[in-house]
Design a protein around this motif. Structure first.
Motif, PDB file in Angstrom:
ATOM      1  N   VAL A  75     120.396  -2.689  62.699  1.00 31.01           N
ATOM      2  CA  VAL A  75     120.525  -1.455  63.471  1.00 31.01           C
ATOM      3  C   VAL A  75     121.988  -1.211  63.815  1.00 31.01           C
ATOM      4  O   VAL A  75     122.786  -2.136  63.911  1.00 31.01           O
ATOM      5  CB  VAL A  75     119.686  -1.485  64.771  1.00 31.01           C
ATOM      6  CG1 VAL A  75     118.222  -1.677  64.475  1.00 31.01           C
ATOM      7  CG2 VAL A  75     120.186  -2.565  65.707  1.00 31.01           C
ATOM      8  N   LYS A  76     122.321   0.048  63.968  1.00 29.71           N
ATOM      9  CA  LYS A  76     123.668   0.436  64.395  1.00 29.71           C
ATOM     10  C   LYS A  76     123.709   0.443  65.920  1.00 29.71           C
ATOM     11  O   LYS A  76     122.842   1.018  66.566  1.00 29.71           O
ATOM     12  CB  LYS A  76     124.006   1.819  63.863  1.00 29.71           C
ATOM     13  CG  LYS A  76     124.021   1.882  62.353  1.00 29.71           C
ATOM     14  CD  LYS A  76     125.319   2.399  61.866  1.00 29.71           C
ATOM     15  CE  LYS A  76     125.220   2.636  60.379  1.00 29.71           C
ATOM     16  NZ  LYS A  76     126.057   1.841  59.596  1.00 29.71           N
ATOM     17  N   LEU A  77     124.723  -0.208  66.463  1.00 34.42           N
ATOM     18  CA  LEU A  77     124.949  -0.225  67.898  1.00 34.42           C
ATOM     19  C   LEU A  77     126.294   0.436  68.182  1.00 34.42           C
ATOM     20  O   LEU A  77     127.068   0.698  67.265  1.00 34.42           O
ATOM     21  CB  LEU A  77     124.950  -1.666  68.417  1.00 34.42           C
ATOM     22  CG  LEU A  77     123.678  -2.471  68.176  1.00 34.42           C
ATOM     23  CD1 LEU A  77     123.884  -3.918  68.591  1.00 34.42           C
ATOM     24  CD2 LEU A  77     122.514  -1.864  68.925  1.00 34.42           C
ATOM     25  N   ASP A  78     126.584   0.676  69.435  1.00 36.40           N
ATOM     26  CA  ASP A  78     127.862   1.294  69.808  1.00 36.40           C
ATOM     27  C   ASP A  78     129.056   0.480  69.317  1.00 36.40           C
ATOM     28  O   ASP A  78     130.078   1.023  68.933  1.00 36.40           O
ATOM     29  CB  ASP A  78     127.953   1.457  71.327  1.00 36.40           C
ATOM     30  CG  ASP A  78     126.973   2.494  71.850  1.00 36.40           C
ATOM     31  OD1 ASP A  78     126.534   3.353  71.059  1.00 36.40           O
ATOM     32  OD2 ASP A  78     126.640   2.430  73.041  1.00 36.40           O
ATOM     33  N   ASP A  79     128.900  -0.843  69.306  1.00 42.08           N
ATOM     34  CA  ASP A  79     130.019  -1.702  68.927  1.00 42.08           C
ATOM     35  C   ASP A  79     129.852  -2.301  67.522  1.00 42.08           C
ATOM     36  O   ASP A  79     130.375  -3.362  67.218  1.00 42.08           O
ATOM     37  CB  ASP A  79     130.202  -2.821  69.955  1.00 42.08           C
ATOM     38  CG  ASP A  79     128.943  -3.650  70.155  1.00 42.08           C
ATOM     39  OD1 ASP A  79     127.876  -3.264  69.628  1.00 42.08           O
ATOM     40  OD2 ASP A  79     129.027  -4.684  70.833  1.00 42.08           O
ATOM     41  N   ALA A 107     113.054   3.178  71.052  1.00 42.75           N
ATOM     42  CA  ALA A 107     114.380   3.709  71.382  1.00 42.75           C
ATOM     43  C   ALA A 107     115.293   3.642  70.166  1.00 42.75           C
ATOM     44  O   ALA A 107     116.041   4.579  69.895  1.00 42.75           O
ATOM     45  CB  ALA A 107     114.979   2.927  72.540  1.00 42.75           C
ATOM     46  N   TYR A 108     115.222   2.573  69.404  1.00 44.31           N
ATOM     47  CA  TYR A 108     116.059   2.441  68.214  1.00 44.31           C
ATOM     48  C   TYR A 108     115.578   3.353  67.092  1.00 44.31           C
ATOM     49  O   TYR A 108     116.378   3.880  66.330  1.00 44.31           O
ATOM     50  CB  TYR A 108     116.110   0.987  67.746  1.00 44.31           C
ATOM     51  CG  TYR A 108     116.953   0.159  68.659  1.00 44.31           C
ATOM     52  CD1 TYR A 108     118.325   0.053  68.449  1.00 44.31           C
ATOM     53  CD2 TYR A 108     116.397  -0.469  69.755  1.00 44.31           C
ATOM     54  CE1 TYR A 108     119.113  -0.673  69.312  1.00 44.31           C
ATOM     55  CE2 TYR A 108     117.181  -1.203  70.618  1.00 44.31           C
ATOM     56  CZ  TYR A 108     118.536  -1.295  70.393  1.00 44.31           C
ATOM     57  OH  TYR A 108     119.321  -2.002  71.251  1.00 44.31           O
ATOM     58  N   MET A 109     114.281   3.538  66.992  1.00 49.02           N
ATOM     59  CA  MET A 109     113.733   4.401  65.950  1.00 49.02           C
ATOM     60  C   MET A 109     114.145   5.854  66.170  1.00 49.02           C
ATOM     61  O   MET A 109     114.272   6.616  65.232  1.00 49.02           O
ATOM     62  CB  MET A 109     112.205   4.285  65.899  1.00 49.02           C
ATOM     63  CG  MET A 109     111.712   2.905  65.521  1.00 49.02           C
ATOM     64  SD  MET A 109     112.370   2.309  63.948  1.00 49.02           S
ATOM     65  CE  MET A 109     111.648   3.470  62.820  1.00 49.02           C
ATOM     66  N   TYR A 110     114.382   6.232  67.406  1.00 48.78           N
ATOM     67  CA  TYR A 110     114.777   7.599  67.727  1.00 48.78           C
ATOM     68  C   TYR A 110     116.069   7.984  67.011  1.00 48.78           C
ATOM     69  O   TYR A 110     116.234   9.103  66.551  1.00 48.78           O
ATOM     70  CB  TYR A 110     114.932   7.742  69.244  1.00 48.78           C
ATOM     71  CG  TYR A 110     115.397   9.108  69.680  1.00 48.78           C
ATOM     72  CD1 TYR A 110     114.507  10.180  69.704  1.00 48.78           C
ATOM     73  CD2 TYR A 110     116.712   9.322  70.044  1.00 48.78           C
ATOM     74  CE1 TYR A 110     114.933  11.441  70.090  1.00 48.78           C
ATOM     75  CE2 TYR A 110     117.144  10.573  70.439  1.00 48.78           C
ATOM     76  CZ  TYR A 110     116.249  11.637  70.459  1.00 48.78           C
ATOM     77  OH  TYR A 110     116.665  12.873  70.833  1.00 48.78           O
TER      78      TYR A 110
END
Length: 128
Positions: A75-79, A107-110
């Motif tokens: 998953v892609k995160l802010d950092d 929340a991640y699927m959104y």
């Protein structure tokens, strides 16, 4: 309507079952697992504790691959990016970051940039 599907990790043979179809019949502490290529009760005694059942979350990653409990997701995160794994706890599917924190899978699927890269049984190195 919610689709109820499982896949199965066989602890004795260290292999994943159920990517096509699995029929599970619980009876007196035993489990019968049938896939389209193998009927397990003909191979060995199949006690429930010999298997780990993982339920389909009814969600798919960005490539259309089904997401199950135990899957490792990139998953892609802010950092940057992280590999998180899926578990069912407290009535919902959650993603866990190396045991440090967890959050709702939904929340991640959104945000839509979620990809299945493995699972916790065959690819443990992806979450260490």
């Amino acid at each position: 309507m919610r689709e109820i599907k499982f896949r199965v990790w066989d602890k004795k043979f260290n292999m994943m079952l159920g990517f096509k179809s699995v029929y599970i019949n619980f009876d007196e502490g035993k489990i019968e697992v049938t896939t389209d290529t193998l009927r397990y009760e003909e191979v060995y005694t199949d006690e429930i504790e010999d298997f780990v059942l993982m339920q389909y979350t009814n969600l798919k990653d960005k490539n259309g691959k089904e997401i199950y409990e135990g899957d490792i997701l990139k998953v892609k995160l802010d950092d940057g990016e992280a590999n998180l794994y899926v578990k069912y706890t407290n009535g919902e599917y959650r993603v866990v970051n190396k045991g440090k924190w967890e959050d709702s899978l939904y929340a991640y699927m959104y945000f839509g940039d979620v990809e299945v890269v493995g699972n916790i049984y065959e690819n443990k190195d992806l979450i260490r």
